[in-house]
Design a protein around this motif. Structure first.
Motif, PDB file in Angstrom:
ATOM      1  N   PRO A 112     -29.037 -57.119 -41.711  1.00 31.84           N
ATOM      2  CA  PRO A 112     -29.781 -56.898 -42.957  1.00 31.84           C
ATOM      3  C   PRO A 112     -28.871 -56.839 -44.179  1.00 31.84           C
ATOM      4  O   PRO A 112     -27.679 -56.529 -44.098  1.00 31.84           O
ATOM      5  CB  PRO A 112     -30.462 -55.543 -42.722  1.00 31.84           C
ATOM      6  CG  PRO A 112     -30.500 -55.371 -41.238  1.00 31.84           C
ATOM      7  CD  PRO A 112     -29.274 -56.054 -40.719  1.00 31.84           C
ATOM      8  N   THR A 113     -29.466 -57.142 -45.323  1.00 28.57           N
ATOM      9  CA  THR A 113     -28.763 -57.054 -46.602  1.00 28.57           C
ATOM     10  C   THR A 113     -29.730 -56.523 -47.634  1.00 28.57           C
ATOM     11  O   THR A 113     -30.952 -56.545 -47.436  1.00 28.57           O
ATOM     12  CB  THR A 113     -28.213 -58.423 -47.029  1.00 28.57           C
ATOM     13  OG1 THR A 113     -27.453 -58.281 -48.222  1.00 28.57           O
ATOM     14  CG2 THR A 113     -29.330 -59.425 -47.260  1.00 28.57           C
ATOM     15  N   ARG A 114     -29.206 -56.037 -48.745  1.00 28.84           N
ATOM     16  CA  ARG A 114     -30.043 -55.597 -49.864  1.00 28.84           C
ATOM     17  C   ARG A 114     -29.174 -55.520 -51.113  1.00 28.84           C
ATOM     18  O   ARG A 114     -27.942 -55.450 -51.026  1.00 28.84           O
ATOM     19  CB  ARG A 114     -30.720 -54.259 -49.588  1.00 28.84           C
ATOM     20  CG  ARG A 114     -29.828 -53.119 -49.184  1.00 28.84           C
ATOM     21  CD  ARG A 114     -30.679 -51.863 -48.953  1.00 28.84           C
ATOM     22  NE  ARG A 114     -29.888 -50.762 -48.449  1.00 28.84           N
ATOM     23  CZ  ARG A 114     -29.646 -50.546 -47.156  1.00 28.84           C
ATOM     24  NH1 ARG A 114     -30.134 -51.391 -46.256  1.00 28.84           N
ATOM     25  NH2 ARG A 114     -28.932 -49.514 -46.768  1.00 28.84           N
ATOM     26  N   PRO A 115     -29.792 -55.560 -52.287  1.00 29.59           N
ATOM     27  CA  PRO A 115     -29.007 -55.609 -53.519  1.00 29.59           C
ATOM     28  C   PRO A 115     -28.284 -54.303 -53.804  1.00 29.59           C
ATOM     29  O   PRO A 115     -28.777 -53.220 -53.484  1.00 29.59           O
ATOM     30  CB  PRO A 115     -30.056 -55.929 -54.586  1.00 29.59           C
ATOM     31  CG  PRO A 115     -31.358 -55.496 -54.000  1.00 29.59           C
ATOM     32  CD  PRO A 115     -31.236 -55.687 -52.529  1.00 29.59           C
ATOM     33  N   GLY A 116     -27.108 -54.433 -54.410  1.00 26.19           N
ATOM     34  CA  GLY A 116     -26.326 -53.273 -54.794  1.00 26.19           C
ATOM     35  C   GLY A 116     -24.869 -53.466 -54.433  1.00 26.19           C
ATOM     36  O   GLY A 116     -24.479 -54.477 -53.859  1.00 26.19           O
ATOM     37  N   VAL A 117     -24.051 -52.462 -54.775  1.00 31.06           N
ATOM     38  CA  VAL A 117     -22.636 -52.475 -54.437  1.00 31.06           C
ATOM     39  C   VAL A 117     -22.449 -51.763 -53.107  1.00 31.06           C
ATOM     40  O   VAL A 117     -22.899 -50.624 -52.931  1.00 31.06           O
ATOM     41  CB  VAL A 117     -21.802 -51.793 -55.534  1.00 31.06           C
ATOM     42  CG1 VAL A 117     -20.328 -51.738 -55.133  1.00 31.06           C
ATOM     43  CG2 VAL A 117     -21.964 -52.527 -56.857  1.00 31.06           C
ATOM     44  N   VAL A 118     -21.787 -52.421 -52.162  1.00 30.53           N
ATOM     45  CA  VAL A 118     -21.621 -51.871 -50.818  1.00 30.53           C
ATOM     46  C   VAL A 118     -20.667 -50.679 -50.870  1.00 30.53           C
ATOM     47  O   VAL A 118     -19.524 -50.798 -51.325  1.00 30.53           O
ATOM     48  CB  VAL A 118     -21.074 -52.945 -49.854  1.00 30.53           C
ATOM     49  CG1 VAL A 118     -20.875 -52.352 -48.459  1.00 30.53           C
ATOM     50  CG2 VAL A 118     -22.007 -54.142 -49.795  1.00 30.53           C
TER      51      VAL A 118
ATOM     52  N   ASP B 162     -18.201 -55.012 -52.391  1.00 34.27           N
ATOM     53  CA  ASP B 162     -18.913 -56.243 -52.752  1.00 34.27           C
ATOM     54  C   ASP B 162     -20.223 -55.909 -53.459  1.00 34.27           C
ATOM     55  O   ASP B 162     -20.927 -54.959 -53.082  1.00 34.27           O
ATOM     56  CB  ASP B 162     -19.227 -57.077 -51.507  1.00 34.27           C
ATOM     57  CG  ASP B 162     -17.991 -57.724 -50.919  1.00 34.27           C
ATOM     58  OD1 ASP B 162     -16.924 -57.659 -51.550  1.00 34.27           O
ATOM     59  OD2 ASP B 162     -18.103 -58.296 -49.812  1.00 34.27           O
ATOM     60  N   ARG B 163     -20.555 -56.709 -54.453  1.00 40.90           N
ATOM     61  CA  ARG B 163     -21.869 -56.586 -55.095  1.00 40.90           C
ATOM     62  C   ARG B 163     -22.792 -57.612 -54.450  1.00 40.90           C
ATOM     63  O   ARG B 163     -22.540 -58.814 -54.528  1.00 40.90           O
ATOM     64  CB  ARG B 163     -21.783 -56.824 -56.598  1.00 40.90           C
ATOM     65  CG  ARG B 163     -23.151 -56.735 -57.296  1.00 40.90           C
ATOM     66  CD  ARG B 163     -23.037 -56.888 -58.803  1.00 40.90           C
ATOM     67  NE  ARG B 163     -22.321 -55.768 -59.392  1.00 40.90           N
ATOM     68  CZ  ARG B 163     -22.885 -54.592 -59.685  1.00 40.90           C
ATOM     69  NH1 ARG B 163     -24.169 -54.386 -59.418  1.00 40.90           N
ATOM     70  NH2 ARG B 163     -22.180 -53.643 -60.243  1.00 40.90           N
ATOM     71  N   LEU B 164     -23.864 -57.149 -53.827  1.00 43.42           N
ATOM     72  CA  LEU B 164     -24.803 -58.023 -53.131  1.00 43.42           C
ATOM     73  C   LEU B 164     -26.021 -58.269 -54.000  1.00 43.42           C
ATOM     74  O   LEU B 164     -26.557 -57.349 -54.629  1.00 43.42           O
ATOM     75  CB  LEU B 164     -25.237 -57.396 -51.804  1.00 43.42           C
ATOM     76  CG  LEU B 164     -24.126 -56.987 -50.828  1.00 43.42           C
ATOM     77  CD1 LEU B 164     -24.734 -56.415 -49.551  1.00 43.42           C
ATOM     78  CD2 LEU B 164     -23.227 -58.171 -50.518  1.00 43.42           C
ATOM     79  N   ASP B 165     -26.452 -59.511 -54.036  1.00 41.94           N
ATOM     80  CA  ASP B 165     -27.681 -59.887 -54.740  1.00 41.94           C
ATOM     81  C   ASP B 165     -28.377 -60.965 -53.911  1.00 41.94           C
ATOM     82  O   ASP B 165     -28.436 -62.135 -54.297  1.00 41.94           O
ATOM     83  CB  ASP B 165     -27.354 -60.404 -56.139  1.00 41.94           C
ATOM     84  CG  ASP B 165     -28.606 -60.679 -56.960  1.00 41.94           C
ATOM     85  OD1 ASP B 165     -29.669 -60.129 -56.614  1.00 41.94           O
ATOM     86  OD2 ASP B 165     -28.531 -61.458 -57.939  1.00 41.94           O
ATOM     87  N   PRO B 166     -28.880 -60.570 -52.743  1.00 36.83           N
ATOM     88  CA  PRO B 166     -29.417 -61.577 -51.811  1.00 36.83           C
ATOM     89  C   PRO B 166     -30.663 -62.250 -52.349  1.00 36.83           C
ATOM     90  O   PRO B 166     -31.521 -61.605 -52.954  1.00 36.83           O
ATOM     91  CB  PRO B 166     -29.726 -60.749 -50.559  1.00 36.83           C
ATOM     92  CG  PRO B 166     -29.934 -59.355 -51.058  1.00 36.83           C
ATOM     93  CD  PRO B 166     -28.997 -59.201 -52.222  1.00 36.83           C
ATOM     94  N   PRO B 167     -30.785 -63.566 -52.127  1.00 37.25           N
ATOM     95  CA  PRO B 167     -32.003 -64.270 -52.533  1.00 37.25           C
ATOM     96  C   PRO B 167     -33.143 -63.959 -51.572  1.00 37.25           C
ATOM     97  O   PRO B 167     -32.930 -63.440 -50.474  1.00 37.25           O
ATOM     98  CB  PRO B 167     -31.585 -65.739 -52.428  1.00 37.25           C
ATOM     99  CG  PRO B 167     -30.569 -65.743 -51.318  1.00 37.25           C
ATOM    100  CD  PRO B 167     -29.816 -64.453 -51.457  1.00 37.25           C
ATOM    101  N   ARG B 168     -34.348 -64.276 -52.009  1.00 38.01           N
ATOM    102  CA  ARG B 168     -35.493 -64.176 -51.097  1.00 38.01           C
ATOM    103  C   ARG B 168     -35.495 -65.437 -50.241  1.00 38.01           C
ATOM    104  O   ARG B 168     -36.134 -66.428 -50.553  1.00 38.01           O
ATOM    105  CB  ARG B 168     -36.805 -64.048 -51.879  1.00 38.01           C
ATOM    106  CG  ARG B 168     -38.037 -63.842 -50.978  1.00 38.01           C
ATOM    107  CD  ARG B 168     -39.310 -63.797 -51.807  1.00 38.01           C
ATOM    108  NE  ARG B 168     -40.472 -63.577 -50.955  1.00 38.01           N
ATOM    109  CZ  ARG B 168     -41.141 -64.538 -50.310  1.00 38.01           C
ATOM    110  NH1 ARG B 168     -40.741 -65.808 -50.424  1.00 38.01           N
ATOM    111  NH2 ARG B 168     -42.188 -64.254 -49.560  1.00 38.01           N
ATOM    112  N   ALA B 169     -34.743 -65.389 -49.154  1.00 40.72           N
ATOM    113  CA  ALA B 169     -34.565 -66.557 -48.294  1.00 40.72           C
ATOM    114  C   ALA B 169     -34.307 -66.083 -46.877  1.00 40.72           C
ATOM    115  O   ALA B 169     -33.750 -64.995 -46.655  1.00 40.72           O
ATOM    116  CB  ALA B 169     -33.405 -67.419 -48.784  1.00 40.72           C
ATOM    117  N   SER B 170     -34.686 -66.897 -45.915  1.00 44.45           N
ATOM    118  CA  SER B 170     -34.559 -66.491 -44.516  1.00 44.45           C
ATOM    119  C   SER B 170     -33.118 -66.429 -44.049  1.00 44.45           C
ATOM    120  O   SER B 170     -32.835 -65.851 -42.994  1.00 44.45           O
ATOM    121  CB  SER B 170     -35.350 -67.453 -43.627  1.00 44.45           C
ATOM    122  OG  SER B 170     -34.833 -68.771 -43.734  1.00 44.45           O
ATOM    123  N   ASN B 171     -32.190 -67.031 -44.796  1.00 38.11           N
ATOM    124  CA  ASN B 171     -30.791 -67.000 -44.377  1.00 38.11           C
ATOM    125  C   ASN B 171     -29.991 -65.903 -45.068  1.00 38.11           C
ATOM    126  O   ASN B 171     -28.771 -65.825 -44.896  1.00 38.11           O
ATOM    127  CB  ASN B 171     -30.127 -68.357 -44.618  1.00 38.11           C
ATOM    128  CG  ASN B 171     -30.211 -68.800 -46.066  1.00 38.11           C
ATOM    129  OD1 ASN B 171     -30.574 -68.025 -46.952  1.00 38.11           O
ATOM    130  ND2 ASN B 171     -29.892 -70.063 -46.329  1.00 38.11           N
TER     131      ASN B 171
END
Length: 407
Positions: free
Chosen positions: A334-340, A366-375
């Motif tokens: 799993p991933t979600r937006p924000g700084v890890v 790391d700063r995460l900004d995952p797209p709305r995508a299955s990958n």
């Protein structure tokens, strides 16, 4: 004494850079294949190890780019490829137009349309005598409702050309206003409404050599791909060779191969088994399977799947000698937006039951900004078990132990 037999000349392959880093690395490391890299200008993937890569411009005639490419090869003293492989879905039209102009094996414009346009795919499945979900082109919520009145709610609304479930929505009656806004805000895209299939989603992969399917591999998804966008388990589980298959994958792949007139390469498709047990074809692509799915197939059967994939793209019949009988799944973490601020280590994950390998793509800071995508993911692990049911249980345990904290 007979004269020594001449050594066969090494094939040279033009390989499009893609997110399939493991496959790219495998091909680059092959001592029996000379590899030249092609990088479409729209690609965001880094060139591995700083190797020379031909930068393919999108707005220039293919013949002009092919002439520039030949000069580039000559100036750098690189071998002139006779074979071509494009694992990048988004680059299919551009890459294959260029390959045609460069005199390389390629998909024709018709073939590219059939494997990238979801409306054309329905034509392909009809030609292959394979059932598919009902659909219609739509431009407004009114047309979506008309489709739902005939075929029921929910309805899947998605672009005719897209990948990784980007801009794909499961729509109920109470979301009509929102989907109408989406459709009207993107008049430059073609959209379709598609019947929602209740059942289990599967992946189908096949290796094709000289128009014949050499073998096919089936994986089951713990949850439908669209549901993973809402937090469901995101992964796929390759069935063990001894497990019963829900459909004759080799026969289905050969039907598609014949209808597509594919001579060589990798077929990657999705299909459903409805709750009543019936088969429904979903989508198809003519390139290596997404994420690390080919690796799962290889681990499941105990052979080098990546080597087999590379072999078919340089015109060789793949060596398919299997040494294992197990199920192996790929679990996207799993991933979600924000700084890890904290994340499980790979060592922690490898210590869990059944985890055989993996990779983390996110780290503390790391700063995460995952797209709305299955990958979208923070990494992945491969998990083995005697059958797909065991792997599914082990995936649940990994997710219960996985740690990802963001600020």
């Amino acid at each position: 004494m007979s004269a020594p037999r001449p050594r066969p000349e090494r094939p040279a392959l033009l390989l499009v850079i893609s997110r399939r880093r493991r496959f790219t690395r495998h091909v680059l490391d092959r001592p029996d294949i000379d590899t030249v890299l092609l990088c479409p200008e729209t690609s965001t993937v880094e060139v591995p190890d700083g190797r020379p890569a031909f930068r393919l411009r999108a707005g220039v005639p293919a013949e002009e780019e092919a002439a520039r490419y030949r000069r580039w090869l000559f100036d750098l003293g690189l071998p002139r490829p006779a074979f071509f492989c494009n694992p990048d879905e988004a680059a299919q039209p551009l890459a294959h137009r260029f390959a045609a102009a460069a005199g390389l094996p390629h998909l024709s414009p018709r073939q590219v349309r059939l494997v990238t346009d979801k409306v054309a795919m329905k034509e392909l499945f009809a030609a292959a005598d394979l059932p598919a979900a009902r659909f219609r082109p739509v431009t407004s919520a009114t047309e979506v409702k008309e489709f739902a009145d005939r075929h029921g709610w929910p309805v899947i609304v998605k672009p005719a050309v897209s990948g990784s479930a980007v801009d794909t929505w499961k729509v109920d009656a109470d979301r009509l206003a929102a989907i109408d806004l989406t459709l009207r805000s993107r008049p430059d895209r073609r959209w379709i409404a598609e019947e929602y299939v209740r059942g289990t989603e599967h992946q189908l992969c096949a290796l094709v050599h000289e128009g014949k399917v050499q073998d096919a591999y089936i994986a089951v998804n713990p949850a439908p791909i669209l549901d993973t966008l809402e937090g469901a388990v995101n992964g796929d589980i390759t069935l063990a060779p001894s497990e019963p298959e829900p459909v004759d994958g080799r026969a289905v792949a050969q039907r598609i191969t014949d209808a597509l007139d594919l001579r060589t390469g990798y077929l990657h498709g999705e299909f459903f088994i409805r709750d009543d047990g019936s088969f429904v074809m979903g989508e198809i692509a003519a390139r290596p399977g997404g994420a690390e799915l080919p690796t799962s197939h290889g681990l499941s059967r105990g052979f080098d799947m990546l080597a087999a994939v590379a072999d078919v793209y340089v015109g060789r019949r793949p060596e398919l000698t299997y040494t294992r009988d197990r199920s192996v799944g790929e679990l996207l973490l799993p991933t979600r937006p924000g700084v890890v601020t904290d994340i499980s280590s790979l060592a922690e994950l490898l210590a869990l039951p059944g985890v055989v390998c993996g990779e983390l793509t996110a780290a503390v800071g790391d700063r995460l900004d995952p797209p709305r995508a299955s990958n979208a993911a923070s990494g992945h692990v491969h998990i083995e078990g005697e059958n797909s049911g065991v792997v599914r249980e082990r995936m649940a345990e990994v997710l219960s132990r996985f740690r990802l904290e963001v600020a």
